[in-house]
Design an enzyme around this catalytic site. Structure first.
Site, PDB file in Angstrom:
ATOM      1  N   SER A 161       0.834  -1.204   0.000  1.00  0.00           N
ATOM      2  CA  SER A 161       0.000   0.000   0.000  1.00  0.00           C
ATOM      3  C   SER A 161       0.863   1.246   0.000  1.00  0.00           C
ATOM      4  CB  SER A 161      -0.899   0.012   1.232  1.00  0.00           C
ATOM      5  OG  SER A 161      -1.570   1.250   1.355  1.00  0.00           O
ATOM      6  N   TYR A 176      -2.449   0.291   9.872  1.00  0.00           N
ATOM      7  CA  TYR A 176      -2.552  -0.355   8.560  1.00  0.00           C
ATOM      8  C   TYR A 176      -1.287  -0.119   7.740  1.00  0.00           C
ATOM      9  CZ  TYR A 176      -3.811  -1.034   3.679  1.00  0.00           C
ATOM     10  OH  TYR A 176      -3.812  -1.415   2.364  1.00  0.00           O
ATOM     11  N   LYS A 223       1.611  -2.969   6.589  1.00  0.00           N
ATOM     12  CA  LYS A 223       2.019  -3.240   5.223  1.00  0.00           C
ATOM     13  C   LYS A 223       3.538  -3.111   5.062  1.00  0.00           C
ATOM     14  CE  LYS A 223      -1.719  -4.327   2.963  1.00  0.00           C
ATOM     15  NZ  LYS A 223      -1.850  -5.624   2.264  1.00  0.00           N
TER      16      LYS A 223
END
Length: 326
Positions: free
Chosen positions: A117, A141, A145
């Site tokens: 991402s 998040y 990643k």
């Protein structure tokens, strides 16, 4: 050779599966269906229902289907929600990736394409993000990643894993009318749902230093994204050199006002967005360069903004009352 797509029953993963199938590559899907749909998996493609956090299920799937490579799309993908649910995010995205890589190692599966991402960059201090831009994730998040990328790098050192990670911002559109984005947090489905309910979409901030005063973001079509995953898998199969990370970006971006205008034109819903104040922390412009991916993965923007909106809207209309609102 068989490629296993984790999260292959989800919006992005299902597009990857179909692109692999169209390229003549054998595929199996592993998905717990927490956000995916079994009907997204094409007929003839095996679906193993299970989580990447379940080592036994992952190992059995790899061995039963003689998997030779993994495209790892599964994960908890909501950056904003991850701030409230950090432990869940790390469990799914970090522990799940560890479990997957351990099962791959034990089965001598030595190639992996990781769906990473652009959240790994946080809020960059440049208006054109390249692979050399400093990473500074600002959510669990984004952090998870980045850790996933580190895990692949460590697996390369430990047992020779061949891998690459694809970083991207906002994925929109549809490559097939039966595949739709059901995320409750993404812009297109949010706006479409509001139009279905005769509500008025909102623009947050109109005084940014951009051509029309609204935020500019990088949007790419999901079918283009899927093709990049396939090409990455092919390069790993062929033993061709790959970079550890590729950005999949438009190089120019689209403003929120452009998107609203295009949605109004394509859908026929005549609305004027509500104008609201800026949201804290929203940068004026974040756009990624896709030059490196164009060189190695054949990356290109085959769809313009109108294509993105029109294809997404067709899929939303086709779903009708069966469209989930979770």
């Amino acid at each position: 050779m068989t490629w296993m797509v984790t999260g292959g029953a989800g919006y992005i993963g299902a597009h990857v599966v179909r692109a692999l199938r169209d390229a003549g590559l054998t595929t199996v899907v592993l998905d717990d269906l927490s956000t995916g749909f079994d009907r997204f998996v094409p007929e003839g493609v095996p679906l193993v229902r299970g989580s990447i956090t379940d080592g036994a299920t992952v190992t059995d799937a790899i061995r039963e289907h003689r998997v030779t490579g993994v495209i790892h799309v599964a994960g908890f993908k909501y950056a904003g929600v991850s701030v409230q649910r950090p432990f869940h995010t790390y469990e799914q995205n970090v522990e799940g990736t560890v479990t997957l890589l351990r099962a791959m190692r034990d089965a001598d599966v030595d190639r992996c394409v990781f769906s990473s991402s652009a959240a790994t960059y946080g809020t960059p201090d440049t208006d054109l993000v390249t692979e050399g831009t400093a990473v500074a994730p600002e959510s669990p998040y984004g952090e998870s990643k980045l850790i996933g990328e580190w895990l692949l790098r460590d697996a390369e050192v430990a047992y020779g894993l061949r891998h690459t990670s694809l970083r991207y911002f906002n994925v929109v559109g549809s490559g097939s009318e039966d595949l739709f984005d059901a995320s409750p947090h993404n812009l297109f489905p949010l706006v479409f749902d509001m139009l279905y309910r005769d509500a008025t979409p909102r623009i947050n901030g109109t005084d940014y230093d951009t051509p029309d005063g609204t935020c500019v973001r990088d949007y790419i079509h999901v079918a283009d994204l899927a093709l990049a995953h396939v090409e990455a898998a092919r390069r790993l199969d062929a033993g061709s050199p790959t970079e550890p990370v590729y950005n999949l970006g438009s190089g120019r971006g689209s403003s929120v006002r452009e998107i609203m205008d295009t949605i109004r034109e394509v859908t026929g819903h005549d609305f004027e967005p509500e104008l609201a104040a800026r949201r804290p922390g929203d940068p004026a412009r974040i756009v990624a360069s896709g030059e490196l991916a164009a060189r190695d993965l054949g990356w290109e923007m085959r769809h313009d903004l109108r294509d993105m909106v029109a294809s997404a809207w067709r899929a939303r209309v086709a779903a009708g009352d069966g469209y989930p609102t979770r």
